[in-house]
Design an enzyme around this catalytic site. Structure first.
Site, mmCIF file in Angstrom:
data_model
loop_
_atom_site.group_PDB
_atom_site.id
_atom_site.type_symbol
_atom_site.label_atom_id
_atom_site.label_comp_id
_atom_site.label_asym_id
_atom_site.label_seq_id
_atom_site.Cartn_x
_atom_site.Cartn_y
_atom_site.Cartn_z
ATOM 1 N N GLU A 131 -13.874 -0.166 101.481
ATOM 2 C CA GLU A 131 -12.654 0.317 102.129
ATOM 3 C C GLU A 131 -12.936 0.799 103.551
ATOM 4 O OE1 GLU A 131 -10.072 -0.767 100.805
ATOM 5 O OE2 GLU A 131 -9.087 0.841 99.680
ATOM 6 N N THR A 184 -3.139 -1.106 107.709
ATOM 7 C CA THR A 184 -3.442 0.189 107.106
ATOM 8 C C THR A 184 -3.818 1.226 108.156
ATOM 9 O OG1 THR A 184 -4.190 -0.886 105.071
ATOM 10 C CG2 THR A 184 -4.897 1.389 105.427
#
Length: 312
Positions: A131, A184
């Protein structure tokens, strides 16, 4: 073993009021990773399918192979070689845990190929590094449920403390992905650094209520608690027709409806599969009336997480 094929599921993060601390896995879609051993040391990305050429082919900069490199370094393995293929089965920037699914499938496949030196729970920090590679933030609310399955709570990041709670057996998720993309990093950038005491207290009450509602199988409490007064009001402006789609879901029986992860996907929770399907139809129709195509997935909460699909 010389070959592993692994699957990791899509996920819904935040779950309304639980920004960066709640997440759950669904049954599908998900990403698939294949690994072949090779004689020469080093990791090579052989193929990436479904990304339209957008993901980096440099192994250190790709979430799926980056986690493998971190795992090998941790284990002190320096002479290992493999080729990797990634099958992207969900859009990038979808709010469905796309990078998390890749990272989890990658680290689970590599661990299996190495004869499982680490337990499943021990793989979480490595998946979180995926991530970090993908979005710059090593959050666990997608990789946690993708790796462990079920409804996951991240109690603390320092030290990392992650656990799962039971959910009602008849609780279904409707996940709708409109054909738009939200980065994101951008979705995190617009968030405020400070919130009011009033909103903090309200959010804490909803977080506690949602946990209690899930564990007690109290659908009314679940519904009352699915209110986000901090994140949703800011991020929802990035999603066209958000308020209309949400209200349509609530008007047709959803317990609650909000943004999945950083968006643009939206999710709703419903009691029973028929309700969940009906909610999906009306959400999709509301997007369509605004000229936005979308895809819909209806699923129980996935309790198993990743799967080893094939090995030899």
């Amino acid at each position: 073993m010389n070959y592993i094929k692994a699957f990791a599921p899509a996920t819904v993060a935040n779950v309304s009021c639980g920004f960066d601390i709640f997440g759950f896995a669904i049954e599908e879609p998900g990403d698939v990773v294949e690994i072949w051993r090779r004689d020469e040391p080093g990791i090579i990305i052989k193929d990436i399918f479904g990304d339209e050429g957008r993901l980096p082919r440099n192994p250190e900069k790709n979430a799926v192979t980056g986690v493998m490199i971190h795992l090998l370094k941790h284990l002190g393995i320096t002479n290992f070689g493999c080729e990797v293929a990634l099958h992207k089965n969900m859009p990038l920037g979808s709010g469905m845990g796309s990078s998390a699914a890749s990272a989890v499938a990658g680290v689970v496949a590599m661990n299996e190929l190495l004869d499982c030196p680490l337990a499943r729970t021990e793989l979480l920090p490595f998946a979180m590094e995926g991530e970090r590679i993908a979005s710059g933030s090593a959050h666990a609310d997608n990789v946690g449920p993708a790796l462990l399955g079920g409804f996951v709570i991240i109690r603390s990041y320092s030290p990392l403390d992650v656990f799962s709670i039971p959910v009602p057996k008849d609780l279904y998720c409707t996940l709708v992905h409109p054909d738009i993309e939200i980065n994101t990093k951008d979705a995190r950038y617009i968030l405020r650094d400070e919130v009011s005491l009033k909103n903090t207290i309200s959010q804490m009450g909803n977080v506690a209520g949602l946990v209690a509602g899930l564990m007690k199988e109290d659908y009314d409490l679940i519904s009352r608690s699915m209110v986000d007064v901090i994140i949703e009001p800011v991020r929802s402006i990035l999603i066209p027709e958000f308020n209309k789609v949400k209200q349509a879901a609530l008007d047709h029986g959803a317990l609650g409806c909000s943004i999945s992860g950083s968006g643009p996907s939206m999710f709703a929770l419903s009691r029973g599969i028929e309700n969940a399907k009906k909610v999906g139809e009306v959400m999709k129709r509301t997007f369509s009336e605004a000229g936005i195509e979308s895809s819909t997935h209806v699923s129980l909460i996935n309790q198993g997480g990743p799967l080893i699909m094939e090995k030899n």
